[in-house]
Each structure stands twice: as C-alpha cells, then as structure tokens.
Design an enzyme around this catalytic site. Structure first.
Site, short mmCIF file in Angstrom:
data_model
loop_
_atom_site.label_atom_id
_atom_site.label_comp_id
_atom_site.label_asym_id
_atom_site.label_seq_id
_atom_site.Cartn_x
_atom_site.Cartn_y
_atom_site.Cartn_z
N ASP A 111 -1.67 5.40 -5.09
CA ASP A 111 -2.69 5.39 -3.82
C ASP A 111 -2.55 3.70 -3.54
O ASP A 111 -3.45 3.83 -4.09
CB ASP A 111 -3.36 5.78 -4.57
CG ASP A 111 -3.90 5.24 -5.98
OD1 ASP A 111 -5.06 4.34 -6.52
OD2 ASP A 111 -3.22 4.00 -6.98
N ASP A 126 0.74 -0.30 -6.91
CA ASP A 126 1.12 0.23 -5.77
C ASP A 126 2.39 0.06 -5.68
O ASP A 126 3.17 -0.06 -5.80
CB ASP A 126 0.22 1.23 -5.45
CG ASP A 126 -0.81 2.34 -6.30
OD1 ASP A 126 -1.80 1.40 -6.48
OD2 ASP A 126 -0.48 3.13 -6.96
N PHE A 166 -8.88 4.39 -14.04
CA PHE A 166 -9.54 4.87 -13.09
C PHE A 166 -8.80 6.12 -12.72
O PHE A 166 -9.40 6.90 -12.10
CB PHE A 166 -8.90 3.82 -12.04
CG PHE A 166 -9.53 4.23 -10.53
CD1 PHE A 166 -8.76 4.15 -10.29
CD2 PHE A 166 -10.90 4.03 -10.39
CE1 PHE A 166 -8.95 4.58 -8.59
CE2 PHE A 166 -11.22 4.03 -8.81
CZ PHE A 166 -9.96 4.39 -7.99
N GLN A 213 -9.98 -9.74 -8.71
CA GLN A 213 -9.58 -9.18 -10.71
C GLN A 213 -11.06 -10.27 -10.61
O GLN A 213 -11.43 -9.65 -11.47
CB GLN A 213 -8.77 -8.61 -10.97
CG GLN A 213 -7.64 -7.32 -11.07
CD GLN A 213 -7.86 -6.15 -11.03
OE1 GLN A 213 -8.59 -6.30 -12.44
NE2 GLN A 213 -7.57 -5.26 -10.95
O1 RIB Z 1 -6.90 1.72 -13.47
C1 RIB Z 1 -5.69 1.12 -13.01
C2 RIB Z 1 -4.94 1.98 -12.17
O2 RIB Z 1 -5.62 2.58 -10.97
C3 RIB Z 1 -4.02 2.03 -10.69
O3 RIB Z 1 -2.90 2.71 -10.87
C4 RIB Z 1 -5.21 1.11 -9.91
O4 RIB Z 1 -3.83 0.92 -9.02
C5 RIB Z 1 -5.82 2.09 -9.73
O5 RIB Z 1 -5.13 3.23 -9.11
CA CA Z 2 -2.40 2.89 -8.58
#
Ligand code: RIB
Ligand code: CA
Length: 310
Positions: free
Chosen positions: A11, A16, A165, A227
């Site tokens: 995603d 990624d 996440f 971040q």
């Molecule tokens: O929690 C981190 C993940 O969630 C990573 O893969 C980031 O790209 C989001 O997809």
């Molecule tokens: Ca990701």
C-alpha cells in the site's frame, strides 16, 4: 543460485516504496509482480504510487490493483504519515504506463495455481488481497511457499495501544491469513521500530548519488517529518523493507516460533496480534515472529539494494 520468487502486496506508502526498490534489483529475489491494496491511502493512490516507483526506477514489473476496502470494516488511511498522495515528498515524471486490467486477487489466484508452490508472498499493507484470494480459491493455500509480512506486534501497537496499522485496518483478513496454515513470518513493530531512518542514514544513502539514492532520500525526508510530528521519532521506522531484507539475508532477524492469532472481535484490542511468546497456550506455533534485528546489517542491506541501481 536460484532467485527466490516473490509477489509484493503493498500500500505505497513510503516504506512500501523502499521495499519495492530493495526487491526490484536484488540478485536474490525474482519479483513476479506487484499487487496493491488500500491502506496508507486509497487504492487509486496506492496503485498509482506503485507504478510511479516502478517507472522511476526503470523496473519491468506489472502492477495490479486489488481491494479498495477491507473485508468488513470501513476503510481508513494514514495520510498523516504518508501525505495526501500517499507518497508525498519526491517529484515523479508523468506516468508512461498503466495499471494492469486484471484484478490483483485474480492475478494472485492464477499465478499461485499455475506455480510449482515456490512463490513467497510479501504483504506490507492490510491483508485484504491475500485473504480474498484464499477465500476465492482455497486451493492456493498449499501452493504458497511462505508469507513474510510486515504487520502486527507482540508489544505496543501504533494505531491503538494494542494494534498495528496493517492488521487494524482489516482484522478479519488478518484472521483468514493467520489461521490459513500457510508458513508465516511476522515482521512486527517490535523489530521495525529499531530501524529508525535517522538523518545520518538518509545522508549515507543520498551520498550514493544515483537516481535511486535520491528517491530514497527524498522519500525518507518527508517520512521523517511526519513520523516526528506524530510519534516524536528522530527517524521514521522503516517498517516494510525488513521483510525483503529478511528474504535477502535471514540472519538480519532473530525469529521465535509462536502461536499467533488475531483479535477480530471488535473490542478495545480489535486488530491485535496476540502472539504466545511464552508458549502458554496448548496451540502449536503457526508463525515465526521477529523478536530482534541486526540494525547495522539491515542498513547495509538497504545500501546494497540502492547500489544495485546504476
Ligand atoms: O504499521 C506500519 C505499516 O502500516 C507499514 O506497512 C506502513 O506502510 C503502513 O502500511
Ligand atoms: Ca505498508
């Protein structure tokens, strides 16, 4: 030496995108294709982002769009980390190619069914595409060599205290995958938080001086800014590339076999990966959970991955 066949399900998302970069020219991996899922941003945006990275790096890879929303929950994104486009920061040339017409879930089913059982799936987003493929054609399950996923945590979450996440966005899909019986390596926040992309790392990689190096640095400079704003980190944790770093050199991680299951029941811990670290359940381990990472080796693998591009 045979290159390990992989399909990246992602995603994009800054981390990624680095995983695509790392895998794209690795002499140890053969990327068969890229499937995209909604997660960090909407599916329209994550799919275009994957294509942008593939074209920017000159990779001859097809990109397939998958599921635009989770199996049960309403969709949600993490624009606060990845920006409005899902890959804010770098500037990309206008796209020349296009996303494949075939649906990612169909691509996964057809490719796995036609294989000799030698394909590793590398999901780094919500597990919706993988779970839907398993439900669409359960015969793919024994055909999957291994799933090496970024997701979950046996300690603190990042969306709630309990949940990470990728799992939190689609807990039902994660339950399908974790209970499928496919050999699973879970690369969770417990180790990915140890590879924070400090400004010194960004400059180390930018100094390589190539197009790929500048893409890495431009992406990480944006990623680090958000971040810092959200979590206060001095360097954004480079979550997703830990998956392909492990496939390139398994010694980069310490893993521990555990029984892991997903809380998909909707309470305070909805989306939690409950990993039986001490073996207290009577359940056979179903996953190798990453419990430590060789940080120096990881950054060396990332540098080597960038240097694979001229
Ligand atoms: O929690 C981190 C993940 O969630 C990573 O893969 C980031 O790209 C989001 O997809
Ligand atoms: Ca990701």
């Amino acid at each position: 030496m045979d290159r390990r066949k992989v399909i990246l399900d992602c995603d994009p998302g800054h981390d990624d995108a680095v995983n695509i970069m790392l895998a794209g020219r690795s002499p140890k991996l053969e990327v068969l294709g890229i499937t995209v899922v909604a997660g960090n941003q909407t599916l329209e945006k994550t799919a275009l982002n994957a294509l942008k990275v593939v074209e920017h790096l000159g990779l001859d890879l097809k990109v397939y769009k998958g599921c635009p929303q989770p199996m049960v929950r309403e969709k949600q994104t993490s624009a606060e980390i990845h920006g409005e486009s899902g890959l804010d920061g770098p500037v990309f040339a206008p796209l020349r190619g296009k996303i494949e017409d075939k649906h990612a879930v169909s691509y996964l089913v057809e490719t796995l069914m036609a294989s000799d059982g030698d394909i590793t799936l590398v999901p780094t987003g919500p597990l919706t595409n993988i779970a839907m493929a398993m439900r669409m054609e359960p015969q793919i399950i024994p055909k999957i060599k291994e799933i090496v996923l970024m997701g979950g945590c046996y300690q603190l979450g990042n969306v709630t205290p309990a949940a990470e996440f990728n799992i939190y966005v689609d807990p039902e899909a994660a339950h399908v995958v974790f209970s499928s019986g496919v050999p699973l390596v879970m690369v969770g926040l417990d180790v990915t938080r140890k590879v924070q992309c400090y400004p010194s790392v960004v400059e180390r990689m930018r100094s390589i001086g190539t197009k790929a190096a500048h893409l890495f640095a431009d992406m990480m400079e944006f990623f680090n800014k958000t971040q810092k704003e959200v979590f206060g980190w001095e360097g954004g944790p480079l979550h997703d590339p830990v998956t392909c770093a492990y496939l390139i050199d398994p010694s980069v991680l310490t893993v521990k076999e555990m029984y892991s299951e997903i809380d998909h029941f909707g309470g305070q811990s909805y989306g939690r990966t409950n990993c039986d670290y001490f073996g207290q359940s009577d359940k056979e381990p179903n996953s190798k959970v990453a419990i430590d990472i060789d940080v120096e080796k990881f950054w060396d693998i990332i540098e080597e991955g960038i240097r694979n591009y001229s």
